[in-house]
Design a protein around this motif. Sequence first.
Motif, PDB file in Angstrom:
ATOM      1  N   VAL A 130      78.959  95.239  28.794  1.00 47.38           N
ATOM      2  CA  VAL A 130      78.639  93.924  28.234  1.00 47.38           C
ATOM      3  C   VAL A 130      78.076  93.070  29.359  1.00 47.38           C
ATOM      4  O   VAL A 130      78.639  93.018  30.455  1.00 47.38           O
ATOM      5  CB  VAL A 130      79.895  93.249  27.640  1.00 47.38           C
ATOM      6  N   ILE A 131      76.954  92.406  29.112  1.00 45.66           N
ATOM      7  CA  ILE A 131      76.420  91.428  30.059  1.00 45.66           C
ATOM      8  C   ILE A 131      76.453  90.065  29.377  1.00 45.66           C
ATOM      9  O   ILE A 131      75.887  89.880  28.298  1.00 45.66           O
ATOM     10  CB  ILE A 131      74.987  91.767  30.512  1.00 45.66           C
ATOM     11  N   SER A 132      77.153  89.121  30.008  1.00 43.99           N
ATOM     12  CA  SER A 132      77.278  87.772  29.455  1.00 43.99           C
ATOM     13  C   SER A 132      76.627  86.774  30.400  1.00 43.99           C
ATOM     14  O   SER A 132      76.456  87.044  31.597  1.00 43.99           O
ATOM     15  CB  SER A 132      78.753  87.422  29.243  1.00 43.99           C
ATOM     16  N   TRP A 133      76.294  85.614  29.873  1.00 44.71           N
ATOM     17  CA  TRP A 133      75.667  84.580  30.693  1.00 44.71           C
ATOM     18  C   TRP A 133      75.869  83.217  30.052  1.00 44.71           C
ATOM     19  O   TRP A 133      76.220  83.096  28.884  1.00 44.71           O
ATOM     20  CB  TRP A 133      74.171  84.848  30.874  1.00 44.71           C
ATOM     21  N   CYS A 134      75.657  82.190  30.859  1.00 45.03           N
ATOM     22  CA  CYS A 134      75.755  80.818  30.363  1.00 45.03           C
ATOM     23  C   CYS A 134      74.633  79.991  30.994  1.00 45.03           C
ATOM     24  O   CYS A 134      73.572  80.525  31.301  1.00 45.03           O
ATOM     25  CB  CYS A 134      77.150  80.250  30.649  1.00 45.03           C
ATOM     26  N   LEU A 135      74.884  78.700  31.232  1.00 44.56           N
ATOM     27  CA  LEU A 135      73.794  77.793  31.603  1.00 44.56           C
ATOM     28  C   LEU A 135      73.223  78.064  32.981  1.00 44.56           C
ATOM     29  O   LEU A 135      72.108  77.625  33.282  1.00 44.56           O
ATOM     30  CB  LEU A 135      74.277  76.341  31.518  1.00 44.56           C
ATOM     31  N   GLY A 136      73.981  78.772  33.827  1.00 44.40           N
ATOM     32  CA  GLY A 136      73.423  79.150  35.116  1.00 44.40           C
ATOM     33  C   GLY A 136      72.209  80.046  34.991  1.00 44.40           C
ATOM     34  O   GLY A 136      71.427  80.195  35.938  1.00 44.40           O
ATOM     35  N   ILE A 137      72.036  80.652  33.833  1.00 48.31           N
ATOM     36  CA  ILE A 137      70.873  81.505  33.557  1.00 48.31           C
ATOM     37  C   ILE A 137      69.816  80.752  32.759  1.00 48.31           C
ATOM     38  O   ILE A 137      68.613  80.908  32.986  1.00 48.31           O
ATOM     39  CB  ILE A 137      71.313  82.764  32.777  1.00 48.31           C
ATOM     40  N   THR A 138      70.232  79.903  31.831  1.00 46.07           N
ATOM     41  CA  THR A 138      69.284  79.353  30.854  1.00 46.07           C
ATOM     42  C   THR A 138      68.502  78.144  31.355  1.00 46.07           C
ATOM     43  O   THR A 138      67.361  77.937  30.936  1.00 46.07           O
ATOM     44  CB  THR A 138      70.015  78.941  29.562  1.00 46.07           C
ATOM     45  N   ALA A 167      72.058  73.916  46.501  1.00 47.95           N
ATOM     46  CA  ALA A 167      72.973  72.784  46.488  1.00 47.95           C
ATOM     47  C   ALA A 167      73.446  72.575  45.055  1.00 47.95           C
ATOM     48  O   ALA A 167      72.848  73.091  44.099  1.00 47.95           O
ATOM     49  CB  ALA A 167      72.290  71.525  47.022  1.00 47.95           C
ATOM     50  N   ALA A 168      74.513  71.807  44.903  1.00 46.95           N
ATOM     51  CA  ALA A 168      75.063  71.559  43.572  1.00 46.95           C
ATOM     52  C   ALA A 168      75.723  70.192  43.550  1.00 46.95           C
ATOM     53  O   ALA A 168      76.148  69.662  44.582  1.00 46.95           O
ATOM     54  CB  ALA A 168      76.069  72.642  43.185  1.00 46.95           C
ATOM     55  N   GLY A 169      75.805  69.611  42.355  1.00 46.40           N
ATOM     56  CA  GLY A 169      76.467  68.322  42.157  1.00 46.40           C
ATOM     57  C   GLY A 169      76.731  68.108  40.684  1.00 46.40           C
ATOM     58  O   GLY A 169      76.390  68.944  39.844  1.00 46.40           O
ATOM     59  N   TYR A 170      77.353  66.993  40.351  1.00 44.70           N
ATOM     60  CA  TYR A 170      77.866  66.778  38.998  1.00 44.70           C
ATOM     61  C   TYR A 170      76.869  66.077  38.076  1.00 44.70           C
ATOM     62  O   TYR A 170      76.157  65.154  38.491  1.00 44.70           O
ATOM     63  CB  TYR A 170      79.149  65.946  39.056  1.00 44.70           C
ATOM     64  N   MET A 171      76.845  66.558  36.836  1.00 49.24           N
ATOM     65  CA  MET A 171      76.224  65.795  35.770  1.00 49.24           C
ATOM     66  C   MET A 171      77.329  64.941  35.117  1.00 49.24           C
ATOM     67  O   MET A 171      78.498  65.292  35.218  1.00 49.24           O
ATOM     68  CB  MET A 171      75.560  66.727  34.733  1.00 49.24           C
ATOM     69  N   PRO A 172      77.064  63.824  34.472  1.00 47.39           N
ATOM     70  CA  PRO A 172      75.722  63.271  34.220  1.00 47.39           C
ATOM     71  C   PRO A 172      75.152  62.430  35.361  1.00 47.39           C
ATOM     72  O   PRO A 172      74.016  61.979  35.266  1.00 47.39           O
ATOM     73  CB  PRO A 172      75.957  62.406  32.983  1.00 47.39           C
ATOM     74  N   GLU A 173      75.941  62.223  36.417  1.00 52.83           N
ATOM     75  CA  GLU A 173      75.457  61.338  37.483  1.00 52.83           C
ATOM     76  C   GLU A 173      74.134  61.806  38.061  1.00 52.83           C
ATOM     77  O   GLU A 173      73.272  60.985  38.400  1.00 52.83           O
ATOM     78  CB  GLU A 173      76.502  61.239  38.605  1.00 52.83           C
ATOM     79  N   MET A 174      73.952  63.139  38.198  1.00 49.29           N
ATOM     80  CA  MET A 174      72.744  63.665  38.836  1.00 49.29           C
ATOM     81  C   MET A 174      71.593  63.917  37.857  1.00 49.29           C
ATOM     82  O   MET A 174      70.524  64.352  38.278  1.00 49.29           O
ATOM     83  CB  MET A 174      73.073  64.939  39.599  1.00 49.29           C
ATOM     84  N   ASN A 175      71.812  63.634  36.577  1.00 42.87           N
ATOM     85  CA  ASN A 175      70.730  63.838  35.611  1.00 42.87           C
ATOM     86  C   ASN A 175      69.498  63.004  35.932  1.00 42.87           C
ATOM     87  O   ASN A 175      68.381  63.347  35.541  1.00 42.87           O
ATOM     88  CB  ASN A 175      71.208  63.512  34.197  1.00 42.87           C
ATOM     89  N   VAL A 176      69.709  61.902  36.642  1.00 43.94           N
ATOM     90  CA  VAL A 176      68.591  61.045  37.019  1.00 43.94           C
ATOM     91  C   VAL A 176      67.541  61.812  37.816  1.00 43.94           C
ATOM     92  O   VAL A 176      66.351  61.476  37.791  1.00 43.94           O
ATOM     93  CB  VAL A 176      69.104  59.834  37.832  1.00 43.94           C
ATOM     94  N   LEU A 177      67.952  62.874  38.517  1.00 47.59           N
ATOM     95  CA  LEU A 177      67.034  63.594  39.404  1.00 47.59           C
ATOM     96  C   LEU A 177      66.111  64.558  38.657  1.00 47.59           C
ATOM     97  O   LEU A 177      65.114  65.005  39.212  1.00 47.59           O
ATOM     98  CB  LEU A 177      67.830  64.371  40.449  1.00 47.59           C
ATOM     99  N   THR A 231      72.870  71.094  38.631  1.00 53.70           N
ATOM    100  CA  THR A 231      73.874  70.154  38.135  1.00 53.70           C
ATOM    101  C   THR A 231      74.936  70.930  37.373  1.00 53.70           C
ATOM    102  O   THR A 231      74.654  71.959  36.753  1.00 53.70           O
ATOM    103  CB  THR A 231      73.250  69.082  37.240  1.00 53.70           C
ATOM    104  N   GLN A 232      76.170  70.435  37.382  1.00 61.67           N
ATOM    105  CA  GLN A 232      77.285  71.165  36.793  1.00 61.67           C
ATOM    106  C   GLN A 232      78.399  70.189  36.412  1.00 61.67           C
ATOM    107  O   GLN A 232      78.373  69.028  36.776  1.00 61.67           O
ATOM    108  CB  GLN A 232      77.821  72.180  37.805  1.00 61.67           C
ATOM    109  N   ARG A 233      79.388  70.696  35.673  1.00 66.84           N
ATOM    110  CA  ARG A 233      80.580  69.904  35.382  1.00 66.84           C
ATOM    111  C   ARG A 233      81.598  70.071  36.510  1.00 66.84           C
ATOM    112  O   ARG A 233      81.617  71.088  37.191  1.00 66.84           O
ATOM    113  CB  ARG A 233      81.268  70.392  34.102  1.00 66.84           C
ATOM    114  N   SER A 234      82.489  69.093  36.642  1.00 64.70           N
ATOM    115  CA  SER A 234      83.697  69.299  37.429  1.00 64.70           C
ATOM    116  C   SER A 234      84.728  69.978  36.528  1.00 64.70           C
ATOM    117  O   SER A 234      84.534  70.100  35.311  1.00 64.70           O
ATOM    118  CB  SER A 234      84.248  67.971  37.941  1.00 64.70           C
ATOM    119  N   HIS A 235      85.842  70.389  37.130  1.00 63.86           N
ATOM    120  CA  HIS A 235      86.882  71.001  36.299  1.00 63.86           C
ATOM    121  C   HIS A 235      87.542  69.964  35.405  1.00 63.86           C
ATOM    122  O   HIS A 235      87.947  70.283  34.281  1.00 63.86           O
ATOM    123  CB  HIS A 235      87.936  71.681  37.177  1.00 63.86           C
TER     124      HIS A 235
END
Length: 773
Positions: free
Chosen positions: A381-389, A737-747, A662-666
């Motif tokens: 099985v190969i699975s994926w999420c937003l890191g791919i899309t 690099a990585a940081g949180y959405m929605p704060e970084m959505n401006v970029l 951009t990503q979520r925090s936990h």
Amino acid sequence: MADGPFTPYDPDSGPSGNGHREAVPKVKPYHHPAAGWGAAMAVGKFMVLKEHEPLIGTKAILKMNHASHGFDCPGCAWPDATDGLLLDVCENGIKHVTWEMTHKRCTPEFFAEHTVSELATWSDYDLEDQGRLTHPMVYDAETDHYVPISWADAFEMAGKALRELPDPNLASFYTSGRLGNEATFLYQLMVREFGTNNLPDCSNMCHEASGRALQASLGTGKGTCDIEDWDKAEALFVMGINAASNAPRMLTALAEAHKRGAQIVHVNPLVEAGSRNTIIPHDFAAMATFHPTKTSTMTMQVRIGGDFALMRGIAKHVLEEAETDPKALDHEFIERYTDGFDDYVREVEATTWAEIQRQSGLSENEIRKAAGIYCDSDRTVISWCLGITQHEHGVDTIREIVNVLLLRGNLGREGAGPSPVRGHSNVQGNRTCGIANNPTAEFLDRLAQVCKIDVPRANGYDVVSTIQAMQAGKLEFFLGMGGNFVAAAPDSAYTFAAFQKCGFTVNVSTKLNRSHVIHGKRALILPCIGRTERDIQRSGPQITSMENGMAVVHMSRGMKKPASPHLLSEPAILAGIAKAALPETKTPWEYYIEDYDRIRDTMSKVLPGFEDYNRRVRLPLGFRIRQPARELIFLTPSGKAEFSTVTLPDTVNPPGVLTLATQRSHDQWNTSIYSDSDRYRGVQHLRTLIFMNEHDMRERGLKEFDDVDITSTARDGSTRSLHRYKVVPYDIPPGCAAGYMPEMNVLCAIGDFSTESDQPLMKSVKVTVTPSS
């Protein structure tokens, strides 16, 4: 927009209820197992200290995700357990439910105390922390306050605005994944009877690439796996997923897979907690003995955007092995069920190992080791999420994943296949039940025939084109069913300005959020009951239904008294708007709302796979929608699974430029932020940060917690900046690099969307990082 700083809110304004903004930021690597006692303590603290609802929260835990008498978790779309598990829950699901069931209320008195201009300066946390909305509210431009309005007047105001539009396409109708199947069907029915296909949804920002890729390769817009396939797989490849935060119940499947000897390969630029080990909270023996179970056998830190190259490398290894090992390829499967194999082989052979390594950021040895795991497995099985899309080449990457699966016949048998991980409950059901800006002719024909309406045929606006139409003055009305569109969308400054130009914005919500304080010239807030709450209509208590991420449709029954007697259900709100907007309608809206079984009876006639809906949805585990590709029936032009032949793209940045994801925090679910901390990444009291590789920091003369300015450069050459963010060293590949959405959505510029999927490139933002002046 002009270059310069953009701050969506002032962190020093508002009540600062989370108590973190004045705390000293800290970073300490998290070495504990995912879930386990850390999750249990976090849940207890959240319920007692945050919401003061420990008894109600505990009762909810015992009802959530039950097969026949509970409510479906409004969090992720991971399938429910099929073995009668009583505690099929997770930390983030409990937080999400408790957040909904808060004792706090956002009343007309609150709105009388605060202007909308003031509320616009508050943080996203502080807005939602005011609690559940209790009354329908309308914006009063003279006083800059929301004021109460009756439901009848609210429906008439929205209906009149729609009736007066000279063209139905001047309106757009958005939905988030929380909307149940019944409300979803009524929503698209209303919109199409009104005369438009302007139906953007959260899939346009998240998994649109998955649907388009799978449709092109296999003739289906969904993955072919179910949870039993995960239980039987000999190898699991988990790509672009932070499982412990975004699909925590997946940890159970990974732990069980490791126990039975399956190989588990995690592919992610960041080494996340869920890719190491876990203690499953309902495993009481493991909890009592603090005994973790591994969740991986191999971790691959691919460069952001390098997943296509990794898959191409695995395919190249398989084809090289086939030169001496006749079992490396499933020749019978390829010949009988696929098309385009020879062209694909030539493309793979033309791709050099040097280029594969350069694009993936991985060594040839690492890739061959992962490919060896794939070759040794008979069921993968190969699975994926937003890191791919969320990349320019998201569709091509997913098609390459399917190519790899086809090489060894990993389709149409148990324990094998493609398995996208949907990030929001019922986002897949929304699409199944008709939310699509580009519907098929077959669906429209059936809808027109069964529901006796004239349907529009032209494609409508998606998320990005909705915002662009607003900015251009081509959209006068916006209705958002759930979610927080303004905060979730890219290019915050552009999006905010577009919404403020719109003539009328209406949001159906449970809590106050950014989309209520950045609004059109006229605005309504329509409060609805939550998924945890009882829905009582004329015929009695109602059930609703959802589709999980693996195509299983199951019912949900709320358990709690609604937060306010003035709330309506989402189907009832839609019916009220529809009757006001469509005075000549022949659709029996009131008849539908009296008994949702009647909605499902109509759905069973329109939607393939929903036959006998009312009986089957009440089965203990619901029912799975038939997937032709799972049965090796491919609804493609050739009638076979299609190999895609794409030259490996060059996505390596020039010197000095980083690729930002951009990503979520936990401690966050989509745009709902529970605190300013991120336990699994070891961050406390800080969201305005950027994670960087230590080598990249040294090159720029940076050390931990230095203030930096982050500037993105869009395709059109325009720039966007965030200022005085804290830099945090993290185990991430150089150049990333990585940081949180929605704060970084401006970029993320509004024009920077994939030409393959139309998704904003939220995980492929090109940035420079410099010390703050």
